[in-house]
Design a protein around this motif. Structure first.
Motif, PDB file in Angstrom:
ATOM      1  N   GLU A 284      30.284  46.798  52.292  1.00  0.00           N
ATOM      2  CA  GLU A 284      31.379  47.760  52.479  1.00  0.00           C
ATOM      3  C   GLU A 284      32.713  47.248  51.942  1.00  0.00           C
ATOM      4  O   GLU A 284      33.668  48.018  51.806  1.00  0.00           O
ATOM      5  N   ALA A 285      32.800  45.966  51.608  1.00  0.00           N
ATOM      6  CA  ALA A 285      34.044  45.432  51.042  1.00  0.00           C
ATOM      7  C   ALA A 285      34.221  45.805  49.577  1.00  0.00           C
ATOM      8  O   ALA A 285      35.338  45.741  49.050  1.00  0.00           O
ATOM      9  N   MET A 286      33.155  46.198  48.893  1.00  0.00           N
ATOM     10  CA  MET A 286      33.226  46.410  47.458  1.00  0.00           C
ATOM     11  C   MET A 286      34.170  47.545  47.061  1.00  0.00           C
ATOM     12  O   MET A 286      34.949  47.421  46.122  1.00  0.00           O
ATOM     13  N   GLU A 287      34.096  48.663  47.777  1.00  0.00           N
ATOM     14  CA  GLU A 287      34.892  49.828  47.371  1.00  0.00           C
ATOM     15  C   GLU A 287      36.395  49.570  47.453  1.00  0.00           C
ATOM     16  O   GLU A 287      37.113  49.808  46.476  1.00  0.00           O
ATOM     17  N   PRO A 288      36.933  49.066  48.590  1.00  0.00           N
ATOM     18  CA  PRO A 288      38.377  48.804  48.615  1.00  0.00           C
ATOM     19  C   PRO A 288      38.806  47.715  47.639  1.00  0.00           C
ATOM     20  O   PRO A 288      39.898  47.790  47.060  1.00  0.00           O
ATOM     21  N   LEU A 289      37.971  46.719  47.433  1.00  0.00           N
ATOM     22  CA  LEU A 289      38.320  45.668  46.473  1.00  0.00           C
ATOM     23  C   LEU A 289      38.378  46.212  45.052  1.00  0.00           C
ATOM     24  O   LEU A 289      39.292  45.889  44.282  1.00  0.00           O
ATOM     25  N   ALA A 290      37.410  47.029  44.690  1.00  0.00           N
ATOM     26  CA  ALA A 290      37.413  47.638  43.354  1.00  0.00           C
ATOM     27  C   ALA A 290      38.628  48.534  43.169  1.00  0.00           C
ATOM     28  O   ALA A 290      39.272  48.522  42.107  1.00  0.00           O
TER      29      ALA A 290
END
Length: 426
Positions: A284-290
């Motif tokens: 779930e961290a991928m989307e905000p980081l991207a």
């Protein structure tokens, strides 16, 4: 004109005083898994500059008698070579153990021999990038660069930590930051959600071997992180920034902080490739980081088979399926996805391991495999792997050919690639 034939290197060993000799008759052997081999000519190269020699305590040398084809024990201490970054081992040092042999520290142990006036090592060059070669760079230049950072950012705790890494631990990433070139390390996390057998920053007292690095003892602020990023970007024309270093835990455990720092850096006009070296545990961290401006992730694995992975990584709060989901999610978000594939000759290049890797590659379409060496005592790793079947081995060269044949879009290397200036295209 016919190509010059490679020599058969002779066995190298050390006496009780640590003096290294080449044997007058016995030839070098190597180890893959639990099996001993004479390496093929395409499997060894002249020892690259910036490589290191190690003597192996409690271990005696093994050589090949070319007349009889027999393995011969030699009195003395076994010698190994740790190849410089950019090279992956095709075979490990061949040796026998005494009863009191200690656990070896966390390095990779290549077979080394001597012929035609030079040392040879069982390794292949997998990346032309020179970012961790310091042969012609004097230490005083690195020292001066570190002290320049201290002077320009005296209150920045991250600078104090990284300067110490460059000066005390001779960390290649920290030295490059001091020199203002290539890739900038950004350690942030004090904690980890895995308990890797080969962790280099935190080992339990009963492990039998110490951690070669100290883990970061504080959590930097977004301001401290972005200050270091801007400092590096002013000095390097093609900057790369990497969260997830050997001196920290798992960076995704600080994904909120990382998102804040990346977003702040991009909003201030920050350019370059921003990467996270991670175990891929928090999908779930991928989307905000991207969305914040991350370009790439590098996911570390020793295996794409869940039981083998779990035995080495010992996840604490996540599952192997989360790692695969993170790889797939990052790729769908348009990030460049690399595997940090921790290669161990005789295990990683076996049929079952390669089959699992190819299956995940076809499923997720990741981009790149960084062929890093698994730094661990070979006997310790083989003991961990004993419960599992691996199938026949194919060797490093056929390992790469097989993956490239079945997954032609996958590229190989050793370092995180520069992916451009980080600006969003319309």
């Amino acid at each position: 004109m016919a190509a010059k034939k490679k020599p058969r290197p002779l066995l190298v060993f050390a006496d009780e005083d640590g003096q290294i000799y080449d044997h007058p008759e016995l030839e070098m052997m190597c180890r893959r898994g639990d099996e001993l081999f004479q390496p093929k000519p395409e499997e060894y190269i002249p020892l690259p500059p910036d490589s290191e020699f190690f003597l192996l305590p409690g271990r005696f040398p093994l050589g090949l008698d070319p007349e009889t084809g027999e393995v011969v024990e030699v009195e003395g201490t076994a010698v190994t070579a740790f190849p410089c970054p950019g090279h992956t081992l095709t075979g490990l040092a061949a040796y026998g153990n005494t009863d009191d042999a200690p656990v070896l520290p966390m390095f990779s142990y290549g077979a080394v021999g001597y012929a035609n006036g030079k040392f040879w090592v069982t390794a292949k060059k997998v990346d032309e990038d020179k970012r961790q070669v310091f042969t012609k760079i004097p230490n005083k230049k690195i020292d001066a660069g570190a002290h320049r950072m201290f002077k320009e950012m005296p209150d920045n705790r991250l600078v104090q930590h990284l300067g110490g890494c460059a000066l005390t631990y001779c960390c290649p990433a920290a030295k490059n930051l001091a020199l203002g070139r290539f890739e900038c390390p950004l350690p942030t996390s004090r904690t980890c959600n895995a308990r890797c057998i080969g962790c280099i920053s935190e080992q339990p007292e009963d492990s039998g071997f110490p951690s070669p690095q100290d883990r970061i003892k504080f959590t930097p602020t977004a301001e401290e992180i972005t200050q270091v990023m801007h400092f590096h970007a002013k000095r390097e024309r093609k900057p790369i920034f990497s969260f997830g270093q050997g001196c920290e835990g798992e960076p995704l455990t600080e994904h909120v902080l990382l998102t804040e720092a990346i977003k702040k850096y991009r909003s201030e006009g920050g350019i370059g490739t921003v990467n996270i070296n991670t175990n891929g545990s928090i999908t779930e961290a991928m989307e905000p980081l991207a969305a914040a401006g991350l370009n790439s992730i590098r996911v570390s694995l020793n295996s794409l088979r869940e039981p083998v992975y779990n035995t080495y990584y010992r996840p604490n709060g996540y599952k192997f399926e989360d790692v695969v989901a993170t790889i797939a999610k990052a790729k769908k978000l348009g990030l460049h996805v690399s595997l940090n594939y921790l290669y161990f000759p005789g295990i990683s290049d076996t049929e079952f391991e390669v089959g699992a890797l190819v299956e995940i590659a076809k499923q997720t379409k990741f981009d790149f495999i960084q062929l890093r060496n698994l730094n661990i005592d070979p006997d310790l790793y083989m003991e961990l792997m004993e419960p599992y079947e691996f199938g026949p081995g194919m060797g490093f060269i056929n390992f790469r050919k097989r993956i490239k044949t079945e997954c032609p879009w996958v590229n190989f290397g050793y370092f995180n690639p520069y992916l451009g200036d980080g600006k969003k295209k319309d």
